[in-house]
Design an enzyme around this catalytic site. Sequence first.
Site, short mmCIF file in Angstrom:
data_model
loop_
_atom_site.label_atom_id
_atom_site.label_comp_id
_atom_site.label_asym_id
_atom_site.label_seq_id
_atom_site.Cartn_x
_atom_site.Cartn_y
_atom_site.Cartn_z
N CYS A 1 1.00 -1.42 -0.14
CA CYS A 1 -0.09 0.01 -0.13
C CYS A 1 0.67 1.32 0.18
O CYS A 1 0.40 2.49 -0.18
CB CYS A 1 -1.06 0.04 1.29
SG CYS A 1 -1.91 -1.50 1.35
N ARG B 1 -19.96 6.65 -1.30
CA ARG B 1 -21.65 6.74 -0.99
C ARG B 1 -22.01 7.83 -0.20
O ARG B 1 -22.27 7.63 0.90
CB ARG B 1 -21.61 5.38 -0.36
CG ARG B 1 -21.33 4.14 -1.17
CD ARG B 1 -22.32 3.90 -2.32
NE ARG B 1 -22.07 2.79 -3.24
CZ ARG B 1 -21.19 2.76 -4.25
NH1 ARG B 1 -20.54 3.75 -4.66
NH2 ARG B 1 -21.07 1.54 -5.12
N HIS C 1 -9.56 2.31 -2.38
CA HIS C 1 -8.12 2.03 -2.07
C HIS C 1 -7.50 1.08 -3.16
O HIS C 1 -7.04 -0.11 -2.80
CB HIS C 1 -7.81 1.65 -0.67
CG HIS C 1 -6.35 1.28 -0.43
ND1 HIS C 1 -5.25 1.75 -0.90
CD2 HIS C 1 -5.91 0.37 0.72
CE1 HIS C 1 -4.40 1.58 -0.29
NE2 HIS C 1 -4.53 0.70 0.53
N CYS D 1 -0.22 3.17 6.17
CA CYS D 1 0.01 2.10 6.90
C CYS D 1 0.20 1.10 5.64
O CYS D 1 -0.15 1.08 4.65
CB CYS D 1 -0.75 1.38 7.81
SG CYS D 1 -2.53 1.22 6.96
N GLY E 1 0.78 -3.46 4.57
CA GLY E 1 0.40 -4.76 5.00
C GLY E 1 1.66 -5.35 5.25
O GLY E 1 2.56 -5.16 4.38
#
Length: 398
Positions: free
Chosen positions: A90, A225, A354, A384, A386
């Site tokens: 990420c 949304r 993402h 952050c 993973g």
Amino acid sequence: MTTPNIFIVAAKRTPFGAFGGKLKHLTANELGGLASKAALADLPADTKVDSVIFGNVSQTSNDAAYLARHVGHRAGLPVETPALTINRLCGSGFQAVINAAHEIIAGESHVVLTGGSESMSQAPYALRDLRWGTRYGVDLKGEDTLAAALVDRYPTVTPMGITAENLAKQYNISRKDCDEYAMQSQQRWAAAQASGAFSAEITPVEVPGKKRGTFESLTTDEHPRPQSTVESLTKLPSVFIKNTGTVSAGNASGIADGAAAVVVASEQAVKAKNLKPLARVVSWHVVGVEPTLMGIGPVEAIKGALAKAKLELKDMDLVEVNEAFAAQYLAVAKELGIDNAKSNLNGGAIALGHPLAASGSRILGHLAHALAAGKGKYAIGSACIGGGQGIAVILERV
């Protein structure tokens, strides 16, 4: 060693498509090419690009191994321009800019096309060991490679959502806190969209229309949304810890498709080609953290980037922390004491989605455009990662 001035001189992204949405037919290579072509179009036509550095995590298409190289081709760069595909999960979009800075510092490049691209919709199913045959009567099970990739398998098997639940427990963050933050992300995106805050960074993408053989222009992020309410979010079940968990589909980052490109240049190139910088790259920092608490990574990354720049968090006018999960963001904000009035002002990944490698590039591009528009002097973007890492980059208005 004195670090030379390094600038972001162009930044564009595609709209981010929803999972299985309007961009599902485009590979990450194609999406990266679209964003890159748009970013390079903002530069003088005779600007020489010395290198391509692009991030990609999932490698979901059959040409994904060639991603950065194909992005360069699709962007119209000469065949002599070298390319490098990177994967810091990420943090890949941030890392691409850092790698570009390294090349400039080393004197190997003056203008670098960076970015990140992801097609999560195209993640395939895999039949493990099929190549070596199977026994009579044994039905092989397809593995969802996307779902599998969102689980860290060593040293402790930990789904990404559980890392957020671990932080929620440690920092006393409730489901209500998470849903309220998710609502804020959606509302801020809606307000930003209405005000045209994304117009400088988004390049339209032609997608199939509703009628066969027709096409339409996608100009807006597809995942948000804004009609969500705290009440509707509260009704969604918790995903990783039944009934009592904090993480739901509504307060986690959305699975999405998209690409973002950021062009990085040396001071020499800026002067020689009369480029118009959006922002200066001040400092960066990458750090490892406990994998089962991976979401806390931005804390030490931000501290490290600030220390290198001899700045403090209070000096930052804009703060972006990628919203992997509401619980994760809130833990970081609580630990650092982030001012909500400065942070993720136009919504984050809970609203926009993402697309893994693209998010860091989106954040830096968004911050660079905001600084260029006079929205402050300093900005910091972070994520952050993973597996237990954090990454952060500081920008300064020029």
